[in-house]
Design a protein around this motif. Sequence first.
Motif, PDB file in Angstrom:
ATOM      1  N   LEU A 126       0.825  -1.211   0.000  1.00 55.67           N
ATOM      2  CA  LEU A 126       0.000   0.000   0.000  1.00 55.67           C
ATOM      3  C   LEU A 126       0.859   1.260   0.000  1.00 55.67           C
ATOM      4  N   ASP A 127       1.977   1.214   0.713  1.00 56.40           N
ATOM      5  CA  ASP A 127       2.889   2.369   0.711  1.00 56.40           C
ATOM      6  C   ASP A 127       3.462   2.589  -0.688  1.00 56.40           C
ATOM      7  N   ALA A 128       3.827   1.499  -1.357  1.00 56.00           N
ATOM      8  CA  ALA A 128       4.354   1.598  -2.717  1.00 56.00           C
ATOM      9  C   ALA A 128       3.277   2.127  -3.660  1.00 56.00           C
ATOM     10  N   LYS A 129       2.048   1.645  -3.455  1.00 56.53           N
ATOM     11  CA  LYS A 129       0.935   2.110  -4.286  1.00 56.53           C
ATOM     12  C   LYS A 129       0.685   3.593  -4.058  1.00 56.53           C
ATOM     13  N   TRP A 130       0.843   4.059  -2.848  1.00 57.03           N
ATOM     14  CA  TRP A 130       0.673   5.484  -2.523  1.00 57.03           C
ATOM     15  C   TRP A 130       1.653   6.321  -3.335  1.00 57.03           C
ATOM     16  N   HIS A 131       2.915   5.908  -3.352  1.00 59.55           N
ATOM     17  CA  HIS A 131       3.925   6.658  -4.094  1.00 59.55           C
ATOM     18  C   HIS A 131       3.656   6.588  -5.601  1.00 59.55           C
ATOM     19  N   PHE A 132       3.224   5.437  -6.072  1.00 58.59           N
ATOM     20  CA  PHE A 132       2.911   5.295  -7.496  1.00 58.59           C
ATOM     21  C   PHE A 132       1.746   6.203  -7.881  1.00 58.59           C
ATOM     22  N   ASP A 133       0.697   6.218  -7.066  1.00 54.04           N
ATOM     23  CA  ASP A 133      -0.459   7.080  -7.335  1.00 54.04           C
ATOM     24  C   ASP A 133      -0.071   8.555  -7.304  1.00 54.04           C
ATOM     25  N   ASN A 134       0.819   8.897  -6.375  1.00 52.09           N
ATOM     26  CA  ASN A 134       1.267  10.291  -6.281  1.00 52.09           C
ATOM     27  C   ASN A 134       2.031  10.685  -7.539  1.00 52.09           C
ATOM     28  N   LEU A 135       2.881   9.795  -8.032  1.00 52.22           N
ATOM     29  CA  LEU A 135       3.674  10.078  -9.227  1.00 52.22           C
ATOM     30  C   LEU A 135       2.789  10.168 -10.471  1.00 52.22           C
ATOM     31  N   THR A 136       1.895   9.205 -10.637  1.00 50.99           N
ATOM     32  CA  THR A 136       1.048   9.208 -11.834  1.00 50.99           C
ATOM     33  C   THR A 136       0.109  10.409 -11.841  1.00 50.99           C
ATOM     34  N   GLY A 137      -0.403  10.778 -10.676  1.00 48.09           N
ATOM     35  CA  GLY A 137      -1.265  11.964 -10.593  1.00 48.09           C
ATOM     36  C   GLY A 137      -0.511  13.232 -10.915  1.00 48.09           C
ATOM     37  N   ALA A 138       0.744  13.296 -10.478  1.00 49.72           N
ATOM     38  CA  ALA A 138       1.568  14.473 -10.745  1.00 49.72           C
ATOM     39  C   ALA A 138       1.878  14.597 -12.235  1.00 49.72           C
ATOM     40  N   VAL A 139       2.220  13.483 -12.859  1.00 48.65           N
ATOM     41  CA  VAL A 139       2.510  13.505 -14.302  1.00 48.65           C
ATOM     42  C   VAL A 139       1.265  13.923 -15.082  1.00 48.65           C
ATOM     43  N   LYS A 140       0.114  13.426 -14.672  1.00 49.73           N
ATOM     44  CA  LYS A 140      -1.132  13.792 -15.326  1.00 49.73           C
ATOM     45  C   LYS A 140      -1.384  15.294 -15.209  1.00 49.73           C
ATOM     46  N   ALA A 141      -1.129  15.854 -14.021  1.00 49.54           N
ATOM     47  CA  ALA A 141      -1.297  17.298 -13.830  1.00 49.54           C
ATOM     48  C   ALA A 141      -0.301  18.071 -14.693  1.00 49.54           C
ATOM     49  N   GLY A 142       0.931  17.564 -14.787  1.00 50.39           N
ATOM     50  CA  GLY A 142       1.936  18.216 -15.611  1.00 50.39           C
ATOM     51  C   GLY A 142       1.573  18.226 -17.083  1.00 50.39           C
ATOM     52  N   VAL A 143       1.036  17.105 -17.547  1.00 54.64           N
ATOM     53  CA  VAL A 143       0.623  17.009 -18.950  1.00 54.64           C
ATOM     54  C   VAL A 143      -0.498  18.011 -19.253  1.00 54.64           C
ATOM     55  N   LYS A 144      -1.411  18.164 -18.307  1.00 54.30           N
ATOM     56  CA  LYS A 144      -2.507  19.126 -18.505  1.00 54.30           C
ATOM     57  C   LYS A 144      -1.992  20.569 -18.554  1.00 54.30           C
TER      58      LYS A 144
END
Length: 244
Positions: A126-144
Amino acid sequence: MSDEQERNSAFNAAANINLQHAQLQDLSLSAARRLYKGGIRPGDPIRTRVQAQEMLDKIPPSQRAGIDGKSTDVNTQKYLSDKHASHIKPHSKGGSNDSKNIKWENAKDNLARGDKPMTSQEQIRLDAKWHFDNLTGAVKAGVKAAPLGAVIGVATTAPFSLLTNGLRVVRGEISAQEAAIETLKDTVKGGTVGGLTAFVTTTVAATCPPIAIALTAAAPVLAVVGTAGMVYEFFKILDDHKKR
């Protein structure tokens, strides 16, 4: 494209980044209810405001980020839509409703575990998933954010490149066709610099709320620096032309 134009494109793109992270007052009733009541058995007291904020803080920052209060609420609700407030130590084993005993987890995984304690391996996952979700969400925001940054970079670069190369044509250094090609190259570079600046800045700010706050506070200064740089570039171009 001059170094000054690159810096101006970067400063102006960064100055227009608008990113914030959800606060309790931004959330709709349904989202706030999940924070106050998630994982709490009927009859138990709901969490305090401070405790609800702690539950909100357990959501990856980028997954609760947006350009305004409404979008942060929407993104927060989307993240929580398939989540349960899972207890590390279950109620049946004496586990509390404190945020330290809870992790946001996919509902199906929580239901499959039943009343068993969360294993160390599950917590690590779950901790690893938290970091993965944080990274993917950040990249998505950057792309926008990148397209707006590119537009700002183009708007910052094109007029000055057009002026520079137009004056070179007047001086007989290059032809009109060559000037058009050089202006196009500079404009593309300016858009690229602006787009990359917006992408990187937004991605980093989305993962870390303090950086987003600092960026918002610095935006007026960045705008002034960018504008001052454009004014300086304008007079520098004219001065260089006079000297030749």
